[in-house]
Design a protein around this motif. Sequence first.
Motif, PDB file in Angstrom:
ATOM      1  N   GLN A   1     -22.894  25.085 -77.434  1.00 44.39           N
ATOM      2  CA  GLN A   1     -22.001  23.949 -77.238  1.00 44.39           C
ATOM      3  C   GLN A   1     -20.571  24.461 -77.135  1.00 44.39           C
ATOM      4  O   GLN A   1     -19.957  24.804 -78.145  1.00 44.39           O
TER       5      GLN A   1
ATOM      6  N   LEU B   1     -14.414  22.729 -75.061  1.00 40.49           N
ATOM      7  CA  LEU B   1     -13.842  22.529 -73.731  1.00 40.49           C
ATOM      8  C   LEU B   1     -12.319  22.556 -73.734  1.00 40.49           C
ATOM      9  O   LEU B   1     -11.703  22.365 -72.691  1.00 40.49           O
TER      10      LEU B   1
ATOM     11  N   TRP C   1     -17.467  25.538 -68.289  1.00 42.67           N
ATOM     12  CA  TRP C   1     -18.854  25.925 -68.515  1.00 42.67           C
ATOM     13  C   TRP C   1     -19.848  25.021 -67.780  1.00 42.67           C
ATOM     14  O   TRP C   1     -19.674  23.811 -67.732  1.00 42.67           O
ATOM     15  N   SER C   2     -20.877  25.644 -67.244  1.00 45.19           N
ATOM     16  CA  SER C   2     -22.074  24.938 -66.782  1.00 45.19           C
ATOM     17  C   SER C   2     -23.250  25.495 -67.579  1.00 45.19           C
ATOM     18  O   SER C   2     -23.241  26.659 -67.981  1.00 45.19           O
TER      19      SER C   2
ATOM     20  N   PHE D   1     -23.789  21.065 -67.611  1.00 45.76           N
ATOM     21  CA  PHE D   1     -23.364  19.849 -68.320  1.00 45.76           C
ATOM     22  C   PHE D   1     -21.884  19.512 -68.182  1.00 45.76           C
ATOM     23  O   PHE D   1     -21.527  18.355 -68.092  1.00 45.76           O
ATOM     24  N   HIS D   2     -20.998  20.496 -68.198  1.00 47.41           N
ATOM     25  CA  HIS D   2     -19.594  20.163 -68.402  1.00 47.41           C
ATOM     26  C   HIS D   2     -18.687  20.413 -67.194  1.00 47.41           C
ATOM     27  O   HIS D   2     -17.615  19.822 -67.111  1.00 47.41           O
ATOM     28  N   SER D   3     -19.054  21.282 -66.275  1.00 44.99           N
ATOM     29  CA  SER D   3     -18.076  21.785 -65.313  1.00 44.99           C
ATOM     30  C   SER D   3     -17.668  20.767 -64.260  1.00 44.99           C
ATOM     31  O   SER D   3     -16.549  20.829 -63.748  1.00 44.99           O
TER      32      SER D   3
ATOM     33  N   GLY E   1     -17.029  17.566 -64.678  1.00 43.73           N
ATOM     34  CA  GLY E   1     -15.923  16.816 -65.260  1.00 43.73           C
ATOM     35  C   GLY E   1     -14.670  17.643 -65.401  1.00 43.73           C
ATOM     36  O   GLY E   1     -13.553  17.149 -65.191  1.00 43.73           O
ATOM     37  N   GLN E   2     -14.830  18.919 -65.755  1.00 45.32           N
ATOM     38  CA  GLN E   2     -13.660  19.787 -65.886  1.00 45.32           C
ATOM     39  C   GLN E   2     -12.991  20.024 -64.536  1.00 45.32           C
ATOM     40  O   GLN E   2     -11.770  20.021 -64.428  1.00 45.32           O
TER      41      GLN E   2
END
Length: 332
Positions: A155, A158, A164-165, A167-169, A171-172
């Motif tokens: 986890q 951020l 990070w991928s 899940f998150h990239s 949106g970033q």
Amino acid sequence: MSEPTSHHQTLLVMPDDGAESVVALIDQAREQLLLKQFKIQSDAIEQALLRAHQRGVQVRVMLNPHTSGGDRWNDEAHARLNGWGIESIWTSEAFPVTHEKSLVVDQDFALVATFNLADKYFTETRDYGVVTYSPPVVAQVIAGFEADWHRQFFQPDLGVGLVWSSFHSRGQMARIVDAATESLWIQHPKFVDAVILDRIITARERGVKVRVLCGGKHGISDWDIYDTFASLRVMERFGVKVRRQKHLKLHAKLILVDGVAAQTGSMNIDRSAFDLRRELGIESDAPAVIARLKATFQADWAEAAKYHAPDPLDPTLHEEGELAPDPHFVHD
């Protein structure tokens, strides 16, 4: 941008800096070297890893076992490194592909790159790598490495400036694009995500001057041609200026915002990169890094020609003006 990104960063540019710039980083290791890579095909890099091992450095390497198309580029390097006594394992099975390109030396600094450690990417492609000395950023690259090495869930935080991928990239990356108020310069080969496409068009609609450097068809898989060509056509329709880079093969992934901030790393603008794969990018507002990224983009833009992507459904037009096909250069 996150506070830690503004300090302690330098930039590598390929092919300008070449393999020797990465070898110089590896040669600094005295205690520990952690390497996570999509592809290794460079004798210079492998010999540098061997030298590190021979001088007593603990070297651990994770290599992606196969591409999405099934190619096993790393079998030889994997066998060779293990034969030398260097601990080399395959990347985590939690991801169909690990596309991350990172290196950590002695817990002192980390390299987060767009380029593979292969001779082609040191000599033929436009690529970037950010070397960060920020302790929180380095610590998180290490934490991501250890989680994947031990097959544990990771986890990320951020807020430290890493992207990070999975899940998150998405949106970033969207946040970076949304921050643009004056200019948005994008150097990416692949456009296969409706969310980021919408964000780019929305930036243009609010008056941001948007430039896109793409690579045309070169290196784009058959199943990504439709989205990439269609996205480029839609962006052009909304006033985005699009050029095709051909003096170098385009492998870089770069977004420059208002000439003061940037995001670069392993992830393409691609649904699978955002949702399925292990990827790693980094943000920067370090003046020296931004200045060199801007200068490189401007030079590449000046060398490039205006590009109108062909109809995705008319393959007779897809090869016009393209570089010669290269079966070993595919944007996975």
